[in-house]
Design an enzyme around this catalytic site. Structure first.
Site, PDB file in Angstrom:
ATOM      1  N   CYS A 154       0.821  -1.214   0.000  1.00 33.78           N
ATOM      2  CA  CYS A 154       0.000   0.000   0.000  1.00 33.78           C
ATOM      3  C   CYS A 154       0.855   1.264   0.000  1.00 33.78           C
ATOM      4  O   CYS A 154       0.370   2.344  -0.278  1.00 33.78           O
ATOM      5  CB  CYS A 154      -0.981  -0.008   1.153  1.00 33.78           C
ATOM      6  SG  CYS A 154      -0.208  -0.272   2.730  1.00 33.78           S
TER       7      CYS A 154
ATOM      8  N   GLU B 279       9.813  -0.352  10.646  1.00 35.16           N
ATOM      9  CA  GLU B 279       8.747  -1.343  10.769  1.00 35.16           C
ATOM     10  C   GLU B 279       9.188  -2.649  10.121  1.00 35.16           C
ATOM     11  O   GLU B 279       9.967  -2.650   9.157  1.00 35.16           O
ATOM     12  CB  GLU B 279       7.436  -0.811  10.165  1.00 35.16           C
ATOM     13  CG  GLU B 279       7.537  -0.329   8.738  1.00 35.16           C
ATOM     14  CD  GLU B 279       6.853  -1.263   7.774  1.00 35.16           C
ATOM     15  OE1 GLU B 279       6.276  -2.248   8.243  1.00 35.16           O
ATOM     16  OE2 GLU B 279       6.924  -1.005   6.571  1.00 35.16           O
TER      17      GLU B 279
END
Lengths: 271, 429
Positions: B49, B113
């Site tokens: 995304c 992340e």
């Protein structure tokens, strides 16, 4: 022979200490394993050296400062290994191991030669009294370290600013539960140590309790821990408050062991 | 041969543009086929995304890029304007440097992340399943996974969590240790609760209770995600049982005050209680934090922590960049080596081509074999090939005069002709 065994034990303890300190910095599992196996090796070598000394001397080797410090370190190492097998507390190694090393290096500062036993100490009560007392004190020493850690970590979590200790060391609940275990093992040992000491005193000196400084301080210690047990079990104290009492109890032990031996003197000052 | 990356990410394109250049799982194989038809031999597609990137290995970068744009425009109906204005093209060193950065989480919206590494792995797996990658890209991606692993283990870039739910869980681990025996109470059934519930479910807590003023919403949330709904009135009972409380109601006044918690703590025999209040205005009176064995974190505390953790990560990213720089250098020199000595690449490619072909034949025959067996066979063949060609490669490196080269070339070509010959004979029988 005996000396070289003792030195190899110290070497292993130092290796373990360094590994645990490196583990604190790097967080690498293999480094922790090195520290662990070095500790296991150190403990058994140390145990062998104490047994050798017993065979050589013909009496329990807890009769002078060198022997006392060495045996105290041995008890701490043994109890810590037991805790390690019960909880996941690898990171505590970097707190406990340096103290074991310091105790042993401190022991080296005293003469290590075996001397004939003073007549008053020649008794079957010598092993019983000393081993129980030392085990109790070693357990309370571990709980003292755990309590200091608990108080620092708890404060960090309450204040929400920095998390230096709470992020690296076991959780608050784990530390508290170790404290509980120390209390329930340490207290019986301490109690038996005091009672056997008193009986022995009855035989050796003709009086069960003569209020010499060591006896007085061990009674104070016993009372502090008795209060701790009462508050924990009956009132439901947990965490911070019990940690503070644990610290108070250990300060009292320090007085009994170091203060009385080194500063005040009295009936117990053989060491 | 040149390694090239073409694509867009959250820095170059807003979400509505990124959505348009998103290749779905079913589109990716189609895309690979289109590339193969146009003679682009090695490619891989990473589409998440936050980014869509196409990795290529090509002899003529400009031509290949033109081809890609053409395919995207014609077969995937992507506006030419998007392809020109929002994208970037990186070549050679900067291309694989970029891939290292992406896989290590340094190019992510939330620095450090960990999810992205899994996505890169998936992208590579899809590419290999479609036979889109070749010798160089395989090498590059394997190197990339190593680099990302090194960055994770040698820096503390992903050490401290930054999202609200993950921080709440991390803090509760510092209080309680392992969480699988623990119970949590979620108060409120709004969007925040939903996000938190998803996260808590993943963490494997023992029990999750949900209460809400409107019971129906609690029930729905429990059915949709996880948990056991209770009527709102049972709050003080539940407070006695649970270890952690997460509140996010729209209540104007605090739901939980000091008096209630003092009472609860007595009945809990002072078992620690961790409260996370993510509601605005707050659901829990802030003085509750002063009670012994009670830990209260509100949304501001967590936001401060998140900021701190993010800046820690940025500090750590400098260390990570050093690692990546040194790995980029290593990979560059490896590439140069293989270019300087194309014969090595030739030998390795030949061997790999034979291996892949034979492996596929076997895989087709073994219809009942599961993924693991196939993977083992794959590994086995790789190992054999590697061991077999090692002396040749070593010989080339050692002694690269023409005579040796000729011998090596003949050895490998002959083998291939032999193979054809043998295959024909097999079919003839």
């Amino acid at each position: 022979m005996n000396v070289s065994i003792f030195y190899s034990a110290i070497f292993c303890y130092l290796l373990s200490t360094l590994s645990y300190l490196a583990y604190l910095v790097s967080g690498k599992k293999t480094v922790e394993r090195t520290g662990h196996y070095a500790l296991v090796a150190a403990f058994f070598i140390h145990l062998v050296s104490v047994v050798f000394r017993y065979l050589q001397a013909g009496h329990t080797p807890i009769t002078n400062m060198f022997e006392a410090l060495s045996f105290f370190a041995l008890c701490i190492a043994g109890f810590f290994l037991y805790l390690k097998a019960t909880y996941r507390i690898n990171s505590l190694g970097c707190i406990v191991l340096p103290f074991i090393s310091i105790l042993l290096i401190w022991a080296l500062a005293y003469p290590a030669d075996i001397k004939p036993l003073a007549p008053v100490l020649r008794s079957y009560w010598l092993p019983v009294h000393t081993i129980f007392s030392f085990l109790g004190n070693a357990i309370f020493f571990v709980s003292f370290l755990v309590s200091v850690l608990y108080i620092i970590a708890e404060r960090e979590i309450k204040r929400k600013k920095t998390f230096l200790f709470s992020a690296r060391f076991p959780s608050l609940e784990t530390l508290d539960s170790i404290n509980y275990r120390c209390m329930s093992y340490g207290f019986p040992f301490l109690t038996v140590g005091i009672i056997t000491g008193s009986i022995w005193a009855g035989f050796a000196w003709g009086s069960y309790w003569s209020w010499d400084p060591k006896e007085t301080w061990s009674l104070i210690t016993w009372i502090v821990y008795a209060i701790l047990i009462h508050n924990r079990l009956a009132i439901g104290w947990r965490g911070r408050k019990t940690a503070y009492l644990m610290i108070a109890g250990f300060i009292s032990i320090l007085f009994t062991f170091v203060g009385v031996n080194l500063l005040i003197g009295g009936l117990h000052s053989y060491m | 041969m040149q390694i090239v990356v073409f694509g867009l990410n959250h820095n170059t394109a807003p979400v509505e543009i990124r959505e348009k250049l998103f290749l779905t799982e079913s589109q990716v194989p189609q895309f690979f086929n289109a590339l193969r038809d146009r003679d682009i031999e090695e490619s891989a597609v990473l589409s998440t995304c936050n980014r869509t990137e196409i990795y290529l290995c090509t002899n003529d970068a400009d031509e290949s890029l033109a081809v890609i744009k053409e395919i995207l425009e014609n077969s995937f109906n992507i506006d030419r304007r998007i392809l020109e204005e929002y994208t970037y093209t990186l070549k050679d060193e900067s291309s694989y440097r970029h891939l290292f950065l992406v896989a290590s989480g340094l190019d992510s919206m939330v620095v450090g992340e960990a999810q992205i590494l899994g996505q890169v792995k998936d992208a590579y797996r899809t590419a290999t399943h479609n036979n889109a990658t070749g010798y160089l890209l395989n090498k590059l991606f394997h190197k990339t996974f190593n680099v990302a692993k090194r960055v994770r283990s040698e820096t503390r870039i992903g050490y401290n969590p930054v999202s609200i739910s993950s921080m709440a869980v991390e803090l509760s681990k510092r209080i309680f240790g392992e969480l699988h025996q623990r119970k949590v109470l979620v108060i409120g059934a709004g969007e925040m609760s939903e996000t938190a519930l998803r996260y808590l479910k993943k963490e494997g807590l023992h029990e999750i209770f949900i209460i809400n003023r409107t019971f129906g919403n609690a029930k729905k949330l429990a059915e949709d995600i996880a948990g056991i709904p209770y009527p709102f009135e049972s709050m003080s009972d539940l407070l006695m049982q649970v270890d952690m409380v997460l509140t996010s109601t729209g209540s104007e006044k605090p739901l939980i005050d000091t008096g209630l918690i003092v009472q609860v703590m007595k009945k809990r025999k002072n078992r620690p209680l961790f409260l996370v209040d993510i509601a605005v205005p707050r659901d829990v009176d802030p003085t509750v934090n002063k009670i012994e064995n009670v830990y209260l974190y509100d949304i501001d505390d967590l936001k401060d922590l998140s900021q701190k953790h993010l800046s820690d990560r940025l500090k750590e990213s400098e260390k990570a960049l050093e690692i990546i720089d040194s790995e980029v250098k290593k990979f560059s020199s490896w590439l140069r080596q293989s270019e300087k000595n194309p014969l090595i690449t030739f030998v390795i490619d030949k061997a790999e081509a034979i291996r892949t072909k034979e492996f596929k034949k076997t895989a087709q025959k073994l219809k009942n074999a599961d993924e693991e067996t196939l993977r083992s066979i794959d590994m086995l063949t790789r190992a054999i090939v590697k061991k077999l060609i090692h002396p040749h490669v070593a010989l080339i490196k050692e002694d690269s005069d023409r005579e040796t080269s000729e011998i090596i070339k003949r050895l490998f070509t002959l083998e291939e002709e032999d193979e054809k010959d043998l295959d024909n004979r097999d079919e003839g029988q």
